[in-house]
Design a protein around this motif. Structure first.
Motif, PDB file in Angstrom:
ATOM      1  N   PRO A 174       0.817  -1.227   0.000  1.00 46.49           N
ATOM      2  CA  PRO A 174       0.000   0.000   0.000  1.00 46.49           C
ATOM      3  C   PRO A 174       0.848   1.274   0.000  1.00 46.49           C
ATOM      4  O   PRO A 174       0.466   2.273  -0.609  1.00 46.49           O
ATOM      5  CB  PRO A 174      -0.830  -0.117   1.283  1.00 46.49           C
ATOM      6  N   THR A 175       1.996   1.240   0.654  1.00 47.00           N
ATOM      7  CA  THR A 175       2.889   2.407   0.637  1.00 47.00           C
ATOM      8  C   THR A 175       3.389   2.683  -0.768  1.00 47.00           C
ATOM      9  O   THR A 175       3.410   3.832  -1.229  1.00 47.00           O
ATOM     10  CB  THR A 175       4.080   2.174   1.592  1.00 47.00           C
ATOM     11  N   THR A 176       3.759   1.616  -1.485  1.00 46.51           N
ATOM     12  CA  THR A 176       4.212   1.751  -2.874  1.00 46.51           C
ATOM     13  C   THR A 176       3.088   2.277  -3.758  1.00 46.51           C
ATOM     14  O   THR A 176       3.302   3.175  -4.583  1.00 46.51           O
ATOM     15  CB  THR A 176       4.706   0.396  -3.401  1.00 46.51           C
ATOM     16  N   LEU A 177       1.882   1.740  -3.585  1.00 47.53           N
ATOM     17  CA  LEU A 177       0.740   2.193  -4.378  1.00 47.53           C
ATOM     18  C   LEU A 177       0.388   3.645  -4.081  1.00 47.53           C
ATOM     19  O   LEU A 177       0.097   4.418  -5.001  1.00 47.53           O
ATOM     20  CB  LEU A 177      -0.474   1.300  -4.110  1.00 47.53           C
ATOM     21  N   ALA A 178       0.435   4.035  -2.821  1.00 49.70           N
ATOM     22  CA  ALA A 178       0.126   5.426  -2.453  1.00 49.70           C
ATOM     23  C   ALA A 178       1.099   6.392  -3.119  1.00 49.70           C
ATOM     24  O   ALA A 178       0.691   7.442  -3.623  1.00 49.70           O
ATOM     25  CB  ALA A 178       0.153   5.589  -0.940  1.00 49.70           C
ATOM     26  N   ALA A 179       2.385   6.050  -3.140  1.00 49.41           N
ATOM     27  CA  ALA A 179       3.393   6.907  -3.781  1.00 49.41           C
ATOM     28  C   ALA A 179       3.164   6.982  -5.289  1.00 49.41           C
ATOM     29  O   ALA A 179       3.267   8.064  -5.888  1.00 49.41           O
ATOM     30  CB  ALA A 179       4.792   6.388  -3.475  1.00 49.41           C
ATOM     31  N   ARG A 188       1.082  10.145 -10.015  1.00 52.94           N
ATOM     32  CA  ARG A 188       0.314  10.123 -11.263  1.00 52.94           C
ATOM     33  C   ARG A 188      -0.980  10.928 -11.198  1.00 52.94           C
ATOM     34  O   ARG A 188      -1.390  11.527 -12.180  1.00 52.94           O
ATOM     35  CB  ARG A 188      -0.015   8.691 -11.658  1.00 52.94           C
ATOM     36  N   HIS A 189      -1.667  10.878 -10.042  1.00 52.53           N
ATOM     37  CA  HIS A 189      -3.008  11.465  -9.960  1.00 52.53           C
ATOM     38  C   HIS A 189      -3.162  12.513  -8.863  1.00 52.53           C
ATOM     39  O   HIS A 189      -4.242  13.060  -8.680  1.00 52.53           O
ATOM     40  CB  HIS A 189      -4.051  10.365  -9.717  1.00 52.53           C
ATOM     41  N   ASN A 190      -2.086  12.742  -8.101  1.00 55.17           N
ATOM     42  CA  ASN A 190      -2.088  13.683  -6.980  1.00 55.17           C
ATOM     43  C   ASN A 190      -3.131  13.294  -5.916  1.00 55.17           C
ATOM     44  O   ASN A 190      -3.752  14.146  -5.301  1.00 55.17           O
ATOM     45  CB  ASN A 190      -2.307  15.114  -7.453  1.00 55.17           C
ATOM     46  N   TRP A 191      -3.309  11.969  -5.720  1.00 54.13           N
ATOM     47  CA  TRP A 191      -4.212  11.469  -4.683  1.00 54.13           C
ATOM     48  C   TRP A 191      -3.444  11.357  -3.379  1.00 54.13           C
ATOM     49  O   TRP A 191      -2.333  10.841  -3.338  1.00 54.13           O
ATOM     50  CB  TRP A 191      -4.757  10.105  -5.044  1.00 54.13           C
ATOM     51  N   ASP A 192      -4.029  11.799  -2.293  1.00 53.34           N
ATOM     52  CA  ASP A 192      -3.425  11.660  -0.968  1.00 53.34           C
ATOM     53  C   ASP A 192      -4.051  10.466  -0.255  1.00 53.34           C
ATOM     54  O   ASP A 192      -5.171  10.550   0.250  1.00 53.34           O
ATOM     55  CB  ASP A 192      -3.629  12.935  -0.144  1.00 53.34           C
ATOM     56  N   LEU A 193      -3.342   9.352  -0.249  1.00 55.96           N
ATOM     57  CA  LEU A 193      -3.805   8.140   0.415  1.00 55.96           C
ATOM     58  C   LEU A 193      -2.914   7.871   1.617  1.00 55.96           C
ATOM     59  O   LEU A 193      -1.721   8.162   1.593  1.00 55.96           O
ATOM     60  CB  LEU A 193      -3.770   6.957  -0.544  1.00 55.96           C
TER      61      LEU A 193
END
Length: 73
Positions: free
Chosen positions: A16-21, A26-31
């Motif tokens: 999940p850390t890798t996906l959040a980065a 790519r999309h400027n999503w803050d997860l």
């Protein structure tokens, strides 16, 4: 496109850390990754799943319409 396969929960805490980065870049999503999931500002939790594809169906739009199937071993 349709992907068929088995969905399994991701238990690797780093995924999940890798996906959040990746999604931030790519999309400027803050997860907010935590314990193999994502957490929201209100304490809600979204589990992470991965699909290992067994079959993919792809459809082409426009004239002529088309479709194809891919199968994986």
């Amino acid at each position: 496109m349709v992907v068929e396969g088995t969905a399994t929960r991701v238990t690797d805490p780093d995924r999940p850390t890798t996906l959040a980065a990746l999604w931030k870049s790519r999309h400027n999503w803050d997860l907010h990754p935590a314990d193999g999931a994502f957490t929201g500002d209100e304490g809600n939790e979204a589990l992470v799943f991965a699909v290992i594809p067994a079959k993919v169906l792809a459809f082409g739009k426009g004239e002529p319409y088309s479709q194809t199937r891919y199968r994986f071993a």
